[in-house]
Design an enzyme around this catalytic site. Structure first.
Site, PDB file in Angstrom:
ATOM      1  N   CYS A  55      29.366 -70.382  12.567  1.00  0.00           N
ATOM      2  CA  CYS A  55      29.845 -70.214  13.939  1.00  0.00           C
ATOM      3  C   CYS A  55      30.893 -69.108  14.011  1.00  0.00           C
ATOM      4  CB  CYS A  55      30.437 -71.524  14.442  1.00  0.00           C
ATOM      5  SG  CYS A  55      31.217 -71.401  16.053  1.00  0.00           S
ATOM      6  N   TYR A  86      23.388 -64.646  24.290  1.00  0.00           N
ATOM      7  CA  TYR A  86      23.656 -65.815  23.449  1.00  0.00           C
ATOM      8  C   TYR A  86      22.496 -66.794  23.499  1.00  0.00           C
ATOM      9  CZ  TYR A  86      26.086 -69.943  21.605  1.00  0.00           C
ATOM     10  OH  TYR A  86      26.450 -71.045  20.869  1.00  0.00           O
ATOM     11  N   GLU A  98      25.123 -64.981  13.914  1.00  0.00           N
ATOM     12  CA  GLU A  98      26.423 -64.816  14.559  1.00  0.00           C
ATOM     13  C   GLU A  98      27.357 -64.097  13.587  1.00  0.00           C
ATOM     14  OE1 GLU A  98      28.081 -68.316  16.278  1.00  0.00           O
ATOM     15  OE2 GLU A  98      26.211 -68.896  17.280  1.00  0.00           O
ATOM     16  N   ASP A 133      26.042 -77.097  11.832  1.00  0.00           N
ATOM     17  CA  ASP A 133      25.336 -76.103  12.645  1.00  0.00           C
ATOM     18  C   ASP A 133      24.084 -75.655  11.906  1.00  0.00           C
ATOM     19  OD1 ASP A 133      27.274 -76.062  14.688  1.00  0.00           O
ATOM     20  OD2 ASP A 133      28.511 -74.657  13.554  1.00  0.00           O
ATOM     21  N   TYR A 138      23.032 -69.144  12.003  1.00  0.00           N
ATOM     22  CA  TYR A 138      24.205 -69.549  11.230  1.00  0.00           C
ATOM     23  C   TYR A 138      24.104 -69.142   9.764  1.00  0.00           C
ATOM     24  CZ  TYR A 138      25.049 -72.332  15.391  1.00  0.00           C
ATOM     25  OH  TYR A 138      25.261 -72.729  16.680  1.00  0.00           O
ATOM     26  N   CYS A 203      34.993 -75.951  15.449  1.00  0.00           N
ATOM     27  CA  CYS A 203      34.854 -74.934  14.409  1.00  0.00           C
ATOM     28  C   CYS A 203      34.269 -75.596  13.173  1.00  0.00           C
ATOM     29  CB  CYS A 203      36.202 -74.295  14.078  1.00  0.00           C
ATOM     30  SG  CYS A 203      36.132 -73.173  12.669  1.00  0.00           S
ATOM     31  N   CYS A 212      37.021 -67.587  -5.392  1.00  0.00           N
ATOM     32  CA  CYS A 212      36.358 -66.357  -5.813  1.00  0.00           C
ATOM     33  C   CYS A 212      37.284 -65.644  -6.790  1.00  0.00           C
ATOM     34  CB  CYS A 212      36.070 -65.479  -4.604  1.00  0.00           C
ATOM     35  SG  CYS A 212      35.205 -63.945  -4.984  1.00  0.00           S
TER      36      CYS A 212
END
Length: 225
Positions: A55, A86, A98, A133, A138, A203, A212
């Protein structure tokens, strides 16, 4: 669900919606948090990085909060339909994901640091979903603006895959493609800096919890940064 059967299938160019030659909506002039223009051309010396990590509301907020980022805007990238809406992207019939465009000052933050933030802020192994999502919009992606960015993105992916594998995670599904092959189309005004104007907005962004490695991205002179 609108065109629900298409949401887990990436359309071919022939299958994609036709789109239009120009946007049918306006984009706000300035960033609601940073105060800088959303659309280019940008000041000399700044660079552009494009990321997709679920998202785009939450993804954009992660980057605008980062020192050295000059402006951010959300949009659609990686598909075939020009100037999509959208609703069209949500249909699964454009091929777009997105995305967030990050305009940054390389004197203050390196592209390698942005890549580290990208990998750690979502789960790049989930394919056509991120958290709750689901759908092709996504999927995880990096769209690069130079050969140097392409090389750095691929190197960071390979290094992060090693630590993810050691931690028991699956293979990275992130697309890494030149942005010239997949134009960035700004999203509607109500999506720009959405979580600044809707502080309790949803969210679904969440990382794997695996760091990482620092210094996995080679600098142009061959050193790590």
């Amino acid at each position: 669900m609108l065109f629900g059967s298409h949401k887990n299938h990436l359309p071919t160019p022939d299958e994609a919606l036709p789109g239009r030659p120009e946007r049918e909506f306006t984009v706000p002039e300035r960033h609601t948090v940073l105060g800088n223009p959303l659309l280019g051309p940008y000041p000399e010396g700044l660079e552009v990085a494009d990321f997709a990590m679920g998202c785009f509301w939450g993804a954009e907020r992660i980057f605008w909060r980062t020192d050295g980022v000059w402006t951010t805007l959300v949009g659609y990238q990686g598909g075939h339909t020009p100037n999509p809406s959208y609703e069209e992207v949500c249909s699964g019939r454009t091929g777009h994901t997105e995305a967030v465009r990050v305009v940054f000052d390389p004197a203050k933050i390196s592209y390698g640091s942005l890549l580290k933030l990208f990998w750690e802020s979502h789960d790049p192994t989930q394919g056509f979903r991120q958290g709750n999502d689901t759908g092709t919009q996504y999927r995880s992606a990096i769209h690069t603006s130079s050969p140097a960015q392409q090389s750095a993105a691929e190197s960071s992916r390979d290094a992060y895959q090693k630590v993810l594998t050691s931690a028991g995670h699956a293979a990275i599904t992130t697309e890494i493609l030149p942005a010239t092959d997949r134009p960035f189309y700004p999203a509607e005004g109500y999506h720009q800096q959405y979580l600044d104007r809707n502080i309790n907005g949803y969210c679904g962004i969440g990382g794997t919890g695996v760091a990482c490695p620092v210094g996995v991205v080679p600098a142009p002179d061959g050193t790590a940064k």
